[in-house]
Design an enzyme around this catalytic site. Structure first.
Site, PDB file in Angstrom:
ATOM      1  N   GLY A 157       0.851  -1.198   0.000  1.00 35.05           N
ATOM      2  CA  GLY A 157       0.000   0.000   0.000  1.00 35.05           C
ATOM      3  C   GLY A 157       0.880   1.239   0.000  1.00 35.05           C
ATOM      4  O   GLY A 157       2.047   1.193  -0.406  1.00 35.05           O
ATOM      5  N   ARG A 158       0.306   2.336   0.481  1.00 30.10           N
ATOM      6  CA  ARG A 158       1.046   3.603   0.474  1.00 30.10           C
ATOM      7  C   ARG A 158       2.312   3.532   1.305  1.00 30.10           C
ATOM      8  O   ARG A 158       3.378   3.977   0.876  1.00 30.10           O
ATOM      9  CB  ARG A 158       0.149   4.718   1.022  1.00 30.10           C
ATOM     10  CG  ARG A 158      -1.003   5.060   0.105  1.00 30.10           C
ATOM     11  CD  ARG A 158      -2.081   5.791   0.874  1.00 30.10           C
ATOM     12  NE  ARG A 158      -2.765   4.850   1.729  1.00 30.10           N
ATOM     13  CZ  ARG A 158      -4.082   4.699   1.780  1.00 30.10           C
ATOM     14  NH1 ARG A 158      -4.856   5.484   1.078  1.00 30.10           N
ATOM     15  NH2 ARG A 158      -4.622   3.809   2.570  1.00 30.10           N
ATOM     16  N   THR A 236       5.637  -1.943  12.010  1.00 34.80           N
ATOM     17  CA  THR A 236       5.049  -0.637  12.338  1.00 34.80           C
ATOM     18  C   THR A 236       3.561  -0.641  11.990  1.00 34.80           C
ATOM     19  O   THR A 236       2.949   0.414  11.867  1.00 34.80           O
ATOM     20  CB  THR A 236       5.727   0.505  11.535  1.00 34.80           C
ATOM     21  OG1 THR A 236       5.662   0.176  10.146  1.00 34.80           O
ATOM     22  CG2 THR A 236       7.166   0.712  11.944  1.00 34.80           C
ATOM     23  N   SER A 237       2.975  -1.848  11.796  1.00 34.53           N
ATOM     24  CA  SER A 237       1.573  -1.889  11.361  1.00 34.53           C
ATOM     25  C   SER A 237       0.639  -2.009  12.569  1.00 34.53           C
ATOM     26  O   SER A 237       0.222  -0.984  13.121  1.00 34.53           O
ATOM     27  CB  SER A 237       1.368  -3.018  10.356  1.00 34.53           C
ATOM     28  OG  SER A 237       1.621  -4.287  10.914  1.00 34.53           O
ATOM     29  N   ARG A 238       0.321  -3.226  12.974  1.00 37.69           N
ATOM     30  CA  ARG A 238      -0.452  -3.457  14.196  1.00 37.69           C
ATOM     31  C   ARG A 238       0.152  -4.674  14.879  1.00 37.69           C
ATOM     32  O   ARG A 238       0.518  -5.649  14.210  1.00 37.69           O
ATOM     33  CB  ARG A 238      -1.926  -3.728  13.875  1.00 37.69           C
ATOM     34  CG  ARG A 238      -2.738  -2.485  13.552  1.00 37.69           C
ATOM     35  CD  ARG A 238      -2.989  -1.606  14.786  1.00 37.69           C
ATOM     36  NE  ARG A 238      -3.787  -0.428  14.478  1.00 37.69           N
ATOM     37  CZ  ARG A 238      -3.299   0.759  14.111  1.00 37.69           C
ATOM     38  NH1 ARG A 238      -1.997   0.934  13.991  1.00 37.69           N
ATOM     39  NH2 ARG A 238      -4.116   1.774  13.860  1.00 37.69           N
ATOM     40  N   GLU A 267      -0.976  -3.823  23.578  1.00 35.19           N
ATOM     41  CA  GLU A 267      -0.440  -2.534  24.039  1.00 35.19           C
ATOM     42  C   GLU A 267      -1.219  -2.014  25.236  1.00 35.19           C
ATOM     43  O   GLU A 267      -2.442  -2.124  25.230  1.00 35.19           O
ATOM     44  CB  GLU A 267      -0.518  -1.503  22.895  1.00 35.19           C
ATOM     45  CG  GLU A 267       0.371  -1.874  21.737  1.00 35.19           C
ATOM     46  CD  GLU A 267       0.307  -0.874  20.578  1.00 35.19           C
ATOM     47  OE1 GLU A 267      -0.185   0.255  20.754  1.00 35.19           O
ATOM     48  OE2 GLU A 267       0.771  -1.250  19.498  1.00 35.19           O
ATOM     49  N   HIS A 285       4.898   2.893  19.807  1.00 32.44           N
ATOM     50  CA  HIS A 285       3.875   3.247  18.804  1.00 32.44           C
ATOM     51  C   HIS A 285       4.023   4.708  18.343  1.00 32.44           C
ATOM     52  O   HIS A 285       3.116   5.523  18.533  1.00 32.44           O
ATOM     53  CB  HIS A 285       2.461   2.966  19.334  1.00 32.44           C
ATOM     54  CG  HIS A 285       1.460   2.724  18.237  1.00 32.44           C
ATOM     55  ND1 HIS A 285       0.406   1.859  18.350  1.00 32.44           N
ATOM     56  CD2 HIS A 285       1.359   3.253  16.979  1.00 32.44           C
ATOM     57  CE1 HIS A 285      -0.302   1.864  17.228  1.00 32.44           C
ATOM     58  NE2 HIS A 285       0.253   2.702  16.384  1.00 32.44           N
ATOM     59  N   GLY A 287       4.739   5.622  15.074  1.00 34.90           N
ATOM     60  CA  GLY A 287       4.661   5.722  13.608  1.00 34.90           C
ATOM     61  C   GLY A 287       4.337   7.105  13.076  1.00 34.90           C
ATOM     62  O   GLY A 287       5.047   7.637  12.231  1.00 34.90           O
TER      63      GLY A 287
HETATM   64  C1  GLV Z   1      -1.463   4.497  13.875  1.00 34.11           C
HETATM   65  O1  GLV Z   1      -1.089   3.440  14.288  1.00 34.11           O
HETATM   66  C2  GLV Z   1      -2.359   4.640  12.779  1.00 34.11           C
HETATM   67  O2  GLV Z   1      -3.002   3.666  12.345  1.00 34.11           O
HETATM   68  O3  GLV Z   1      -2.473   5.773  12.304  1.00 34.11           O
HETATM   69  C1  GLV Z   2      -1.705   2.854   4.662  1.00 35.52           C
HETATM   70  O1  GLV Z   2      -1.947   4.018   4.486  1.00 35.52           O
HETATM   71  C2  GLV Z   2      -1.150   1.971   3.653  1.00 35.52           C
HETATM   72  O2  GLV Z   2      -1.787   1.874   2.600  1.00 35.52           O
HETATM   73  O3  GLV Z   2      -0.081   1.389   3.878  1.00 35.52           O
END
Ligand code: GLV
Ligand code: GLV
Length: 326
Positions: A157-158, A236-238, A267, A285, A287
């Site tokens: 993704g982005r 860095t996702s979840r 968390e 967390h 990010g």
């Molecule tokens: C942070 O973890 C977000 O999803 O923006």
């Molecule tokens: C989140 O914005 C992604 O597409 O990785």
């Protein structure tokens, strides 16, 4: 009691309140702490819109408590696994997130963790502060070269694509896994492979997927066992995308080289043994945690609320079906 139009469940960048006030909306803001669940229930009734945070569990009960006049829950995050989307759609409540504005910041943090883990920066910092450093040494704290290594990106993704862009400066070879081919990431040299190939070949594996039932424990003992013993896992996702206990086991047994984590399964708790390991870099967390990014997220969440209350489609609507219903 005079009910304010919008609730922001916790203190965030002032930009949100300012933007809402400029549009003539009245706002209540929570404290510096997460809003306790009972308080959330007691604070949503009668609101026209709510800005909620990633630790607010917005389930059907909260949506019902908000009442039929409530038009939107604007999440102050790109991830929205904390919201029952299906329930919101069924009740005609719009849900928005804050993508794009935090892409660079999150990609930068993923890269910071990658470099810090590769070059053992935090171990070095601890050594300096301990007063035990006795000077330059040929075999001290030897790390791994990011340059010309293989970077495995899970989720194109982005954010994953922006990490790929960063990696070109390090002449990394990019492998990626995604449900669909991405011309964007391929522009930076990415090659689409299957998951086992990515895990076997990569020196660094970085996670950029949403948390869904399909991605829960996407990386567990079986996947970690495929990785090189020198490899590094970045998340860095979840947190729940990784089986954190299996990761602790892989890192402590030497099955996996290192890790850089910004998110955790439960968390703010950490899996037993994680904080004792030297070969993992841990950040709380962070990010999207820059002044500029958090202000952009606040303005975007506020604009989404204003649009919804004006009957316009919000910029970053997640549940399109809730919009189409009207
Ligand atoms: C942070 O973890 C977000 O999803 O923006
Ligand atoms: C989140 O914005 C992604 O597409 O990785």
């Amino acid at each position: 009691m005079c009910m304010k139009d919008v609730l922001i469940t916790r203190r965030i960048s002032d930009a949100a309140e300012q933007t809402l006030a400029e549009a003539g909306l009245s706002v209540d803001v929570g404290t510096n702490e997460p809003m306790p669940r009972e308080r959330l229930h007691a604070s949503v009734p009668g609101r026209r819109g709510v800005i909620c945070l990633l630790h607010d569990r917005v389930d059907d009960q909260v949506l019902v408590a908000a009442g039929p006049q409530c038009r939107i829950f604007a999440n102050y995050a790109v991830g929205y696994d904390n919201i029952d989307l299906e329930a919101a759609t069924r009740r005609g409540i719009l849900v928005t997130n804050t993508p794009d504005v935090l892409t660079d910041a999150t990609a930068d943090l993923a890269f910071s963790l990658l470099l810090a883990a590769a070059r053992r920066l935090i171990e070095g910092d601890h050594l300096m502060r301990s007063g035990r450093w006795s000077g330059w040494s040929p075999l001290q704290l030897l790390g791994r070269d990011p340059t010309e290594s293989i970077l495995g990106i899970i989720g194109a993704g982005r954010i994953g694509t922006t990490v790929a862009q960063r990696s070109t400066g390090f002449r990394m070879r990019i492998l990626y896994v995604d449900q669909r081919p991405s011309t964007e990431i391929e522009r930076f040299g990415g090659t689409r492979v299957d998951m086992p190939t990515l895990l076997r070949e990569s020196d660094f594996v970085t996670l950029h997927v949403n948390l869904t039932p399909e991605t829960h424990h996407l990386i567990g003992a079986e996947q970690l066992a495929l990785m090189k013993p020198t490899a590094c896992l970045i998340n860095t996702s979840r947190g729940p995308v990784v089986d954190e206990r299996a990761l602790v086991e892989a890192l402590s047994s030497g099955r996996l080289g290192s890790a850089g984590l910004d998110v955790y399964e439960d968390e703010p708790a950490l899996a037993p043994g994680l904080r004792e390991l030297d070969n993992v870099v841990l950040s709380p967390h962070l990010g999207s945690a820059t002044e500029q990014t958090r202000a952009r997220m606040a303005r975007l969440a506020a604009r989404n609320i204003i649009a919804a209350l004006d009957g316009r489609r919000p910029e970053t609507l997640v549940n399109l079906d809730a919009w189409k219903r009207d």
